[in-house]
Structures are given as C-alpha cells and as structure tokens.
Write a protein that holds these residues in place. Structure first.
Motif, PDB file in Angstrom:
ATOM      1  N   UNK A  23       0.729  -1.200   0.192  1.00  0.00           N
ATOM      2  CA  UNK A  23      -0.022  -0.206   0.121  1.00  0.00           C
ATOM      3  C   UNK A  23       0.878   1.150  -0.168  1.00  0.00           C
ATOM      4  N   UNK A  24       1.804   1.362   0.889  1.00  0.00           N
ATOM      5  CA  UNK A  24       2.822   2.512   1.024  1.00  0.00           C
ATOM      6  C   UNK A  24       3.611   2.636  -0.289  1.00  0.00           C
ATOM      7  N   UNK A  25       4.229   1.552  -1.036  1.00  0.00           N
ATOM      8  CA  UNK A  25       4.778   1.816  -2.333  1.00  0.00           C
ATOM      9  C   UNK A  25       3.847   2.268  -3.445  1.00  0.00           C
ATOM     10  N   UNK A  26       2.766   1.686  -3.504  1.00  0.00           N
ATOM     11  CA  UNK A  26       1.785   2.257  -4.384  1.00  0.00           C
ATOM     12  C   UNK A  26       1.534   3.568  -4.291  1.00  0.00           C
ATOM     13  N   UNK A  76     -11.723 -11.859   0.958  1.00  0.00           N
ATOM     14  CA  UNK A  76     -11.555 -10.884   1.931  1.00  0.00           C
ATOM     15  C   UNK A  76     -10.515  -9.790   1.612  1.00  0.00           C
ATOM     16  N   UNK A  77     -10.805  -8.818   1.072  1.00  0.00           N
ATOM     17  CA  UNK A  77      -9.878  -7.994   0.410  1.00  0.00           C
ATOM     18  C   UNK A  77      -9.086  -6.873   1.154  1.00  0.00           C
ATOM     19  N   UNK A  78      -9.705  -6.535   2.315  1.00  0.00           N
ATOM     20  CA  UNK A  78      -9.032  -5.506   3.114  1.00  0.00           C
ATOM     21  C   UNK A  78      -9.775  -5.875   4.577  1.00  0.00           C
ATOM     22  N   UNK A 135      -3.603   9.407   2.784  1.00  0.00           N
ATOM     23  CA  UNK A 135      -4.966   8.997   2.819  1.00  0.00           C
ATOM     24  C   UNK A 135      -4.731   7.817   1.901  1.00  0.00           C
ATOM     25  N   UNK A 136      -4.197   7.660   0.894  1.00  0.00           N
ATOM     26  CA  UNK A 136      -4.119   6.497  -0.026  1.00  0.00           C
ATOM     27  C   UNK A 136      -3.571   5.221   0.604  1.00  0.00           C
ATOM     28  N   UNK A 137      -2.545   5.280   1.486  1.00  0.00           N
ATOM     29  CA  UNK A 137      -2.283   4.193   2.241  1.00  0.00           C
ATOM     30  C   UNK A 137      -3.424   3.478   2.983  1.00  0.00           C
ATOM     31  N   UNK A 138      -4.071   4.263   3.760  1.00  0.00           N
ATOM     32  CA  UNK A 138      -5.141   3.999   4.527  1.00  0.00           C
ATOM     33  C   UNK A 138      -6.572   3.585   3.710  1.00  0.00           C
ATOM     34  N   UNK A 139      -6.562   4.088   2.636  1.00  0.00           N
ATOM     35  CA  UNK A 139      -7.631   3.579   1.433  1.00  0.00           C
ATOM     36  C   UNK A 139      -7.448   2.461   1.037  1.00  0.00           C
ATOM     37  N   UNK A 140      -6.024   1.869   0.964  1.00  0.00           N
ATOM     38  CA  UNK A 140      -5.666   0.715   0.489  1.00  0.00           C
ATOM     39  C   UNK A 140      -5.740  -0.179   1.395  1.00  0.00           C
TER      40      UNK A 140
END
Length: 519
Positions: free
Chosen positions: A168-171, A283-285, A199-204
């Motif tokens: 998630x962080x790398x993306x 289970x995706x997330x 925001x995107x790390x946590x959304x991921x």
C-alpha cells in the motif's frame, strides 16, 4: 474551607475584568446558563469534601475560560505544573479537567490504576461524533468496547503482517514521488502531497482502492479534516454547557459537526459499498475482515454478539481504524519534512544509512527496519519534539480514585500532557533541541526510549494506530530520502509555529520547501 470561600469571593471581584471576553464569546442565553452553573458550582464548592489537585484560580461563571482558546495550552499547563505540582486542575465553565504533566503521574493513573481511568468523558460533541458512543476512541470501558477493541486489534495485526502495508505504501508513494519531481526544484508546500500519500495508504488497507491527487473526494475529505482540527482544537462551549447544543448551538459547534459528518459520510459510503459487495471467499481489506466477524456471529446465531455488531458499530470501528493510521502519521510527517529540511546533517546521515542498507535499486521494505536505527531515531525525535496530539484523547475516572495523593472524583476528565512529558528536563537533555541521537546507544543502535516518551499513550486506552504509524513512517521517510534532497528555499528560515493547535492536534504551518533529485 475558609480559604476556599476567600478564593471564591476574590474571584467574584475579578468577574468585571472578564466582561469584554464575555461580550465576545457568550450570548445572553449562555450568560444565563453560566450564571446558573456558576451559582451551583459555588454551593458545590462549599460542600466539597474532595482534596482536588491544585490549579489556577477559576472564575465563578467561566472557570479558566482564558485557557480554552490558548493555542499553546500544553506549554501553559507545563508552566502551571512548575507552580502547582505534577497534577493540576483547570476548569472550563463547570467542567473540571485534571492534567497529568509527569510520567510518574501518568504511570500511576494509566498503568497502576488503569481500570480506574479507562472511561472517556461524556460530552455532547463526543456523543455526536461517535453516533451515541458507539466507537472505540470515545466510548466507555464496557464489554462492547472490549469486543470492538479486540476486533480492531485483530484486523490491524492481520493486515499489518506480511506484504500488505508496504504494498500500500509503495503504491501510494509512486504518485507522491512523481508529484515532488514535477516541482522541478521550485518552492512548494508539501502538506497536500503528504495528505494524499497517507490517505491512499489507509484507503488501500481499509478499502482496497486509491484516489488520484486531483480527485474531488480526496480534496473534500482533507479540507474537512484540516478545518475540523482547527475548529475543534479550541474547545466547544457546548461541551461545558450541553444545553446550548439544543437551544442555541454556536456557529463553531455547527462547523465542527459539519466537517466531521463530511469525513464520516465518505467512510460510511465505503463501508456500505463493502456490505453490498461482500464475499466471504474474498477478504480484500480491513473492512471486509470486520464485516466477516459479523457474518460469523450470524452463522452462530449469537444474538447478544450481533447486538454489538450493528452497522453503526462496525462503521464507527472502521472510522477509528482509518483515523488511527492516518491522522497522527500525516501530522508527524509534515513536521518531519520541516525538521529534515532545516537539519541537513541529519538528512545526510539518514540517506547514508538507507543507501548502505537498501541501496538505490529497490524500495525500502519492512524487513529493513531493524537495520535502520538512525532513521527510526529521527522518526522518534520528530514524534517527541512535535508531539502532534499534545493532550491525546482525554480519559475519565470510572470510580473515585487518587493520583499523586489527590482525590479524583468519579467522572472527572483526566488528560495526559504528552508535550510536558516529551519536554521534561529530568528525562531529556536540552529538550528544545532536535537531536535524534538521544534515542541511540553509544554504539549507534536503537536504545530503549526513555520512560517519558509516550507518543501513543499507555495503558488500556493506548492508541490503536501505533503499529500502523510506525510502519508507515519507517517506509515513507526512507523512500523520500532515497530519491530526494529536501531543502529550505534560499533566504528562508524554518518556521516552527503551528497552523493549528489545541485539544485535538498540533498542525505544522504551511511552510515552503524545495526538493531536488539525488544524483
């Protein structure tokens, strides 16, 4: 008791000096309520049998109202502690707050007597923000709270293990580094880029999706978040006088609820989308994992458990998890970039460590953390010196108890002054100076942090987001410094004054930096 009467009578003579303040902040209705509360408080004081912690003299109508708008209240309380002792009492209207300013007081209250102080204050704003006390942060210490805390902790452990966090962080950092590269050495304010990355790390992790930088949903969310911190950080008169929320809510109160509801609506929409699309075989997330817990309770036909896993409970748990990994980290990172830009020797040493351990041909991973002690020491020092949530989340006494020999009646609000802990000269040499080496041994290894280091609190209500925040920062800082040199623009000196400060967060001002690609 005679001394107490004298203090009250003396304070009455001082009320006239508060009239300009009252005209500015209190309407006729709030004044009437204040008079009633003040008279009630006067008689309660006469009959008060408790030996409360000392503090500055409180006026009958408004208490220590001048402190409520103090943007540096954490520093003010630390100075008051020098006069009154490690535990002090300040009063906002009829509401008393006990502030713990030393690690000894904190350990006694939150560890030795942890169950005594495991509740949260019951405030009108807290009930609104938690949809009636149904989240983890603000709800009381009950079996339902324990269930949701256990569920949230299990979800975090599952999704912080393995490759998911760094994926998630790398993306997220891919677009972040592109945005920084596009500044082409020009001065810019990094806050929006930092917010977008976190925001995107946590959304991921929570929703299995990301948003681009120009996305309207992201911008709307972040504007609401920033304004919420600014407005709520000053405190709300409705929390001192709850009746005002019903008969005459202030503009500030309406703004706070509006900003929070904007953020909550985003999280509710994501949660509902997951409920509608849920597939127990995929289970995706984190959100799917929380929904799965309810499905398992349904399969077991556990009616009592299901009553604690309603949509409201689950979406509030998701909100808690999202903010736990997002809020503290983004505030810490914006301060961190400023300190790194202002301390070039620290930046170069982090870069040298990252180059040696990671190199320049791959991104840092979680497995590299153990070999990056100086980098982690830098992150700890930013957490210490910035103390981005100076008072944490307030506690409340579940029973009559004591701290440092003083009586703490049931229901009293108790807050930890993290800034005071992190600047206590008994534990920190020259605490005002940015010095990561204070967290290292003489051999350059990461040392056990001093006992007065509590960025995530301690005890039964310690922050859910500690693991997520540390992992995120230990990936993000090395990624940034692996690729960029961060500088202050020519002729610019570092400005460490906050944009917002108070009871909710300590936010860095909109400073300027510039970056250049490393050769």
């Amino acid at each position: 008791m005679d001394d107490m009467k004298k203090q009250v009578l003396e304070s009455l003579h001082r009320v006239k000096d508060m009239l300009p303040l009252l005209r500015t902040h209190i309407t006729p209705t709030t004044c009437l309520v204040g008079v009633s509360a003040g008279l009630a408080a006067y008689w309660l004081i006469k009959r008060n049998k408790y030996r409360l912690p000392p503090g500055p003299l409180a006026l009958p109508l408004v208490g220590n109202y001048s402190l409520l708008g103090d943007p540096m209240l954490h520093e003010t309380c630390a100075r008051l502690s020098e006069k009154y002792g490690p535990v002090i009492t300040i009063q906002f209207g009829p509401m008393q707050m006990v502030i713990l300013n030393t690690i000894e007081a904190v350990v006694e209250a939150m560890v030795t007597k942890g169950a005594d102080f495991a509740n949260r204050p019951v405030t009108i704003s807290g009930l609104e923000l938690s949809e009636g006390g149904k989240n983890i942060f603000l709800s009381q210490y009950t079996p339902t709270w324990k269930l949701h805390r256990k569920l949230a902790t299990k979800a975090l452990r599952k999704y912080l293990r393995g490759e998911k966090p760094q994926t998630a962080v790398h993306a997220s950092m891919k677009e972040f580094t592109t945005l920084l590269t596009n500044t082409k050495g020009e001065a810019f304010t990094p806050h929006a880029y930092v917010d977008h990355a976190l925001f995107n790390v946590m959304c991921g992790l929570c929703f299995n999706k990301v948003y681009n930088f120009n996305n309207d949903t992201f911008k709307k969310f972040m504007n609401a978040d920033d304004e919420f911190i600014k407005e709520f950080g000053h405190g709300l008169i409705e929390d001192a006088f709850p009746i005002l929320a019903k008969i005459w809510p202030s503009q500030q109160y309406r703004k706070v609820l509006g900003y929070f509801n904007t953020m909550l609506q985003f999280l509710l929409d994501e949660f509902q989308e997951h409920v509608d699309q849920f597939d127990s075989n995929e289970i995706r997330d984190i959100t799917d994992f929380v929904i799965l817990a309810r499905k398992e309770a349904e399969d077991e036909e556990d009616a009592e458990l299901l009553s604690q896993l309603t949509d409201v409970h689950l979406r509030q748990t998701i909100a808690d998890l999202f903010f736990a990994g997002f809020e503290t980290t983004r505030l810490t990172l914006t301060w961190g970039l400023l300190y790194l830009a202002d301390h070039q020797e620290v930046q170069r040493r982090v870069q040298a460590e990252v180059d040696k351990v990671v190199g320049r041909d791959r991104l840092p991973t979680i497995k590299d953390r153990a070999d990056l002690p100086y980098t982690e020491a830098v992150i700890y020092e930013v957490m210490r010196i910035a103390s981005v949530v100076p008072f944490g989340v307030a506690h409340a006494a579940r029973v009559d108890s004591k701290i440092c020999g003083y009586d703490i009646p049931q229901g009293t609000t108790v807050a930890i002054n993290h800034w005071a802990l992190h600047n206590d000269p008994r534990h920190w040499k020259q605490p005002q100076i940015f010095n990561p080496e204070r967290f290292l041994t003489s051999e350059g290894k990461l040392a056990p942090p001093p006992e007065s280091f509590l960025p995530f609190s301690v005890g039964k209500r310690m922050c859910l987001g500690e693991s997520a925040a540390k992992q995120e920062l230990m990936l993000i800082i090395p990624i940034i410094l692996q690729e960029f040199n961060i500088k202050l623009p020519p002729g610019v000196t570092a400005d460490y004054s906050p944009e917002a400060s108070g009871l909710t967060g300590y936010m860095a001002n909109r400073y300027l930096i510039s970056v250049e690609k490393r050769q």
